[in-house]
Motif scaffolding. Structure first.
Motif, PDB file in Angstrom:
ATOM      1  N   VAL A  61       0.841  -1.201   0.000  1.00 59.13           N
ATOM      2  CA  VAL A  61       0.000   0.000   0.000  1.00 59.13           C
ATOM      3  C   VAL A  61       0.874   1.249   0.000  1.00 59.13           C
ATOM      4  O   VAL A  61       0.616   2.207  -0.751  1.00 59.13           O
ATOM      5  N   ASP A  62       1.917   1.259   0.841  1.00 53.86           N
ATOM      6  CA  ASP A  62       2.815   2.413   0.896  1.00 53.86           C
ATOM      7  C   ASP A  62       3.443   2.698  -0.463  1.00 53.86           C
ATOM      8  O   ASP A  62       3.444   3.840  -0.933  1.00 53.86           O
ATOM      9  N   ILE A  63       3.973   1.663  -1.095  1.00 49.21           N
ATOM     10  CA  ILE A  63       4.637   1.842  -2.382  1.00 49.21           C
ATOM     11  C   ILE A  63       3.628   2.253  -3.451  1.00 49.21           C
ATOM     12  O   ILE A  63       3.911   3.132  -4.283  1.00 49.21           O
ATOM     13  N   GLY A  64       2.453   1.642  -3.425  1.00 49.24           N
ATOM     14  CA  GLY A  64       1.434   1.987  -4.417  1.00 49.24           C
ATOM     15  C   GLY A  64       1.027   3.452  -4.333  1.00 49.24           C
ATOM     16  O   GLY A  64       0.929   4.146  -5.353  1.00 49.24           O
ATOM     17  N   ILE A  65       0.806   3.943  -3.115  1.00 47.97           N
ATOM     18  CA  ILE A  65       0.411   5.346  -2.949  1.00 47.97           C
ATOM     19  C   ILE A  65       1.569   6.272  -3.309  1.00 47.97           C
ATOM     20  O   ILE A  65       1.362   7.332  -3.914  1.00 47.97           O
ATOM     21  N   LEU A  66       2.791   5.891  -2.965  1.00 48.19           N
ATOM     22  CA  LEU A  66       3.958   6.681  -3.347  1.00 48.19           C
ATOM     23  C   LEU A  66       4.082   6.798  -4.860  1.00 48.19           C
ATOM     24  O   LEU A  66       4.409   7.868  -5.397  1.00 48.19           O
ATOM     25  N   ILE A  67       3.816   5.716  -5.564  1.00 52.02           N
ATOM     26  CA  ILE A  67       3.877   5.732  -7.026  1.00 52.02           C
ATOM     27  C   ILE A  67       2.820   6.680  -7.586  1.00 52.02           C
ATOM     28  O   ILE A  67       3.090   7.446  -8.524  1.00 52.02           O
ATOM     29  N   VAL A  68       1.625   6.661  -6.999  1.00 53.65           N
ATOM     30  CA  VAL A  68       0.562   7.567  -7.448  1.00 53.65           C
ATOM     31  C   VAL A  68       0.975   9.020  -7.251  1.00 53.65           C
ATOM     32  O   VAL A  68       0.821   9.861  -8.148  1.00 53.65           O
ATOM     33  N   PHE A  69       1.511   9.333  -6.069  1.00 53.96           N
ATOM     34  CA  PHE A  69       1.980  10.695  -5.811  1.00 53.96           C
ATOM     35  C   PHE A  69       3.113  11.074  -6.764  1.00 53.96           C
ATOM     36  O   PHE A  69       3.176  12.203  -7.260  1.00 53.96           O
ATOM     37  N   THR A  70       4.020  10.144  -7.015  1.00 55.80           N
ATOM     38  CA  THR A  70       5.158  10.419  -7.895  1.00 55.80           C
ATOM     39  C   THR A  70       4.683  10.738  -9.305  1.00 55.80           C
ATOM     40  O   THR A  70       5.153  11.700  -9.933  1.00 55.80           O
ATOM     41  N   ILE A  71       3.765   9.939  -9.811  1.00 55.69           N
ATOM     42  CA  ILE A  71       3.224  10.185 -11.148  1.00 55.69           C
ATOM     43  C   ILE A  71       2.485  11.522 -11.183  1.00 55.69           C
ATOM     44  O   ILE A  71       2.651  12.325 -12.113  1.00 55.69           O
ATOM     45  N   GLY A  72       1.673  11.779 -10.155  1.00 55.77           N
ATOM     46  CA  GLY A  72       0.911  13.024 -10.103  1.00 55.77           C
ATOM     47  C   GLY A  72       1.802  14.255 -10.070  1.00 55.77           C
ATOM     48  O   GLY A  72       1.608  15.201 -10.850  1.00 55.77           O
ATOM     49  N   PHE A  73       2.796  14.260  -9.174  1.00 59.12           N
ATOM     50  CA  PHE A  73       3.715  15.393  -9.091  1.00 59.12           C
ATOM     51  C   PHE A  73       4.540  15.523 -10.363  1.00 59.12           C
ATOM     52  O   PHE A  73       4.852  16.638 -10.802  1.00 59.12           O
ATOM     53  N   GLY A  74       4.926  14.378 -10.939  1.00 58.43           N
ATOM     54  CA  GLY A  74       5.720  14.421 -12.166  1.00 58.43           C
ATOM     55  C   GLY A  74       4.952  15.020 -13.330  1.00 58.43           C
ATOM     56  O   GLY A  74       5.484  15.861 -14.072  1.00 58.43           O
ATOM     57  N   VAL A  75       3.700  14.613 -13.491  1.00 58.82           N
ATOM     58  CA  VAL A  75       2.875  15.135 -14.591  1.00 58.82           C
ATOM     59  C   VAL A  75       2.614  16.628 -14.400  1.00 58.82           C
ATOM     60  O   VAL A  75       2.767  17.428 -15.327  1.00 58.82           O
ATOM     61  N   PHE A  76       2.234  17.011 -13.187  1.00 61.62           N
ATOM     62  CA  PHE A  76       1.962  18.429 -12.926  1.00 61.62           C
ATOM     63  C   PHE A  76       3.237  19.262 -13.045  1.00 61.62           C
ATOM     64  O   PHE A  76       3.216  20.391 -13.554  1.00 61.62           O
ATOM     65  N   GLY A  77       4.360  18.706 -12.588  1.00 60.75           N
ATOM     66  CA  GLY A  77       5.627  19.414 -12.707  1.00 60.75           C
ATOM     67  C   GLY A  77       6.044  19.599 -14.156  1.00 60.75           C
ATOM     68  O   GLY A  77       6.505  20.673 -14.548  1.00 60.75           O
ATOM     69  N   GLY A  78       5.872  18.551 -14.974  1.00 63.67           N
ATOM     70  CA  GLY A  78       6.196  18.671 -16.395  1.00 63.67           C
ATOM     71  C   GLY A  78       5.320  19.696 -17.089  1.00 63.67           C
ATOM     72  O   GLY A  78       5.783  20.476 -17.932  1.00 63.67           O
ATOM     73  N   TYR A  79       4.038  19.716 -16.718  1.00 64.58           N
ATOM     74  CA  TYR A  79       3.116  20.703 -17.287  1.00 64.58           C
ATOM     75  C   TYR A  79       3.524  22.119 -16.886  1.00 64.58           C
ATOM     76  O   TYR A  79       3.563  23.031 -17.726  1.00 64.58           O
ATOM     77  N   SER A  80       3.836  22.317 -15.628  1.00 60.32           N
ATOM     78  CA  SER A  80       4.231  23.648 -15.126  1.00 60.32           C
ATOM     79  C   SER A  80       5.539  24.083 -15.755  1.00 60.32           C
ATOM     80  O   SER A  80       5.702  25.261 -16.136  1.00 60.32           O
ATOM     81  N   PHE A  81       6.472  23.159 -15.882  1.00 60.32           N
ATOM     82  CA  PHE A  81       7.764  23.482 -16.491  1.00 60.32           C
ATOM     83  C   PHE A  81       7.603  23.855 -17.956  1.00 60.32           C
ATOM     84  O   PHE A  81       8.301  24.711 -18.479  1.00 60.32           O
ATOM     85  N   GLY A  82       6.661  23.201 -18.624  1.00 60.62           N
ATOM     86  CA  GLY A  82       6.424  23.510 -20.028  1.00 60.62           C
ATOM     87  C   GLY A  82       5.853  24.893 -20.254  1.00 60.62           C
ATOM     88  O   GLY A  82       6.069  25.500 -21.308  1.00 60.62           O
ATOM     89  N   ARG A  83       5.133  25.416 -19.267  1.00 60.24           N
ATOM     90  CA  ARG A  83       4.538  26.745 -19.394  1.00 60.24           C
ATOM     91  C   ARG A  83       5.406  27.857 -18.790  1.00 60.24           C
ATOM     92  O   ARG A  83       5.055  29.027 -18.859  1.00 60.24           O
ATOM     93  N   MET A  84       6.520  27.483 -18.203  1.00 57.38           N
ATOM     94  CA  MET A  84       7.365  28.445 -17.513  1.00 57.38           C
ATOM     95  C   MET A  84       8.035  29.412 -18.488  1.00 57.38           C
ATOM     96  O   MET A  84       8.439  29.023 -19.587  1.00 57.38           O
ATOM     97  N   LYS A  85       8.176  30.653 -18.053  1.00 58.04           N
ATOM     98  CA  LYS A  85       8.908  31.647 -18.837  1.00 58.04           C
ATOM     99  C   LYS A  85      10.392  31.510 -18.562  1.00 58.04           C
ATOM    100  O   LYS A  85      10.808  31.346 -17.410  1.00 58.04           O
ATOM    101  N   ALA A  86      11.188  31.624 -19.601  1.00 55.90           N
ATOM    102  CA  ALA A  86      12.637  31.468 -19.450  1.00 55.90           C
ATOM    103  C   ALA A  86      13.284  32.708 -18.874  1.00 55.90           C
ATOM    104  O   ALA A  86      14.428  32.669 -18.401  1.00 55.90           O
ATOM    105  N   VAL A  87      12.610  33.848 -18.933  1.00 53.20           N
ATOM    106  CA  VAL A  87      13.155  35.113 -18.424  1.00 53.20           C
ATOM    107  C   VAL A  87      12.174  35.751 -17.456  1.00 53.20           C
ATOM    108  O   VAL A  87      11.009  35.419 -17.436  1.00 53.20           O
TER     109      VAL A  87
END
Length: 261
Positions: A235-261
């Motif tokens: 259960v611990d590992i399964g929930i950690l994987i869910v959080f990891t995927i969630g943060f990774g997807v949201f982080g990739g989305y946020s990084f893609g919209r980030m301004k370079a300057v």
């Protein structure tokens, strides 16, 4: 022809990931003060808080309090070092390094993953030092517990580094980043059960611990290292994987919209 093209494409992506990871790792190696600081704080908690409270706290599990909080101290090291990786985004933006990377033929997701891998490597180095110190206080490891520990560290560091990069992508000042991070880091740590058992908590506090990803990392580490658990390891590992995927997807989305300057 198509298979050759796919192989070359994968090799190119892996090469770019390696370059970004290597840059982040070299920055870490050159900042020895950062490594010392990242180890000093967990050791302070382990030996001062662990010994101080350990002299008066008697856990129902029968485990020495200092050993009990050791998995929590490992998680603390990962949380503090990983989330502050987001500050390097702000530094890179200030010195125009980020701009030069953004205009290069490298996808933003590749940059994001490369930086996240750098954060994971940093966490592994710090945790390796803590594990060696843990052996001096009577923490015993075997091959299985080490493999489980490494897996947990990788999952937690990836998710928290992603969270730090997400925060950094939306902010432009280090002062603002530090202020926001203080509202993230301390709840993640204190609500994880790193310093206390999760059983017999008030309902409101227990509910807060269930939405903290670090809770499941601490519980999984206690299971792997001490054989103590509140939830099952799966259960611990399964929930950690869910959080990891969630943060990774949201982080990739946020990084893609980030301004370079």
């Amino acid at each position: 022809m198509a298979s050759i093209f796919n192989i070359n494409f994968v090799e190119t992506i892996l090469g770019k990931l390696y370059d970004i990871w290597l840059r982040e790792f070299k920055v870490f190696l050159r900042e020895r003060s950062r490594l010392i600081a990242s180890i000093f704080t967990p050791l302070l908690w382990l030996f001062v808080i662990g010994s101080g409270f350990g002299s008066s706290v008697h856990l129902p599990t029968g485990v020495d309090y200092q050993k009990f909080i050791f998995p929590g101290i490992i998680s603390m090291s990962i949380i503090f070092s990983s989330v502050f990786f987001g500050s390097y985004i702000i530094w890179d933006r200030k010195f125009d390094f980020l701009k030069s990377v953004m205009v290069a033929p490298v996808g933003r997701i590749t940059i994001f993953v490369g930086k996240t891998l750098g954060g994971m490597t940093t966490s592994l180095v710090e945790v390796a030092i803590l594990l060696a110190i843990g052996a001096t206080i009577g923490i015993h490891f075997n091959a299985l517990s080490l493999v489980q520990t490494i897996a947990i560290v990788l999952l937690l560091s990836f998710s928290i580094t992603s969270l730090g990069l997400t925060i950094g992508s939306y902010l432009e000042s280090l002062e603002g980043f530090q202020l926001i991070v203080s509202f993230v880091v301390f709840p993640l740590f204190f609500l994880s059960g790193a310093l206390f058992p999760l059983r017999n908590l008030p309902t409101w506090l227990y509910l807060l611990t269930t939405i903290d990803p670090a809770t499941y990392a601490v519980d999984a580490l206690r299971n792997a290292i001490l054989g103590i658990q509140n939830y099952s390891f799966v259960v611990d590992i399964g929930i950690l994987i869910v959080f990891t995927i969630g943060f990774g997807v949201f982080g990739g989305y946020s990084f893609g919209r980030m301004k370079a300057v």
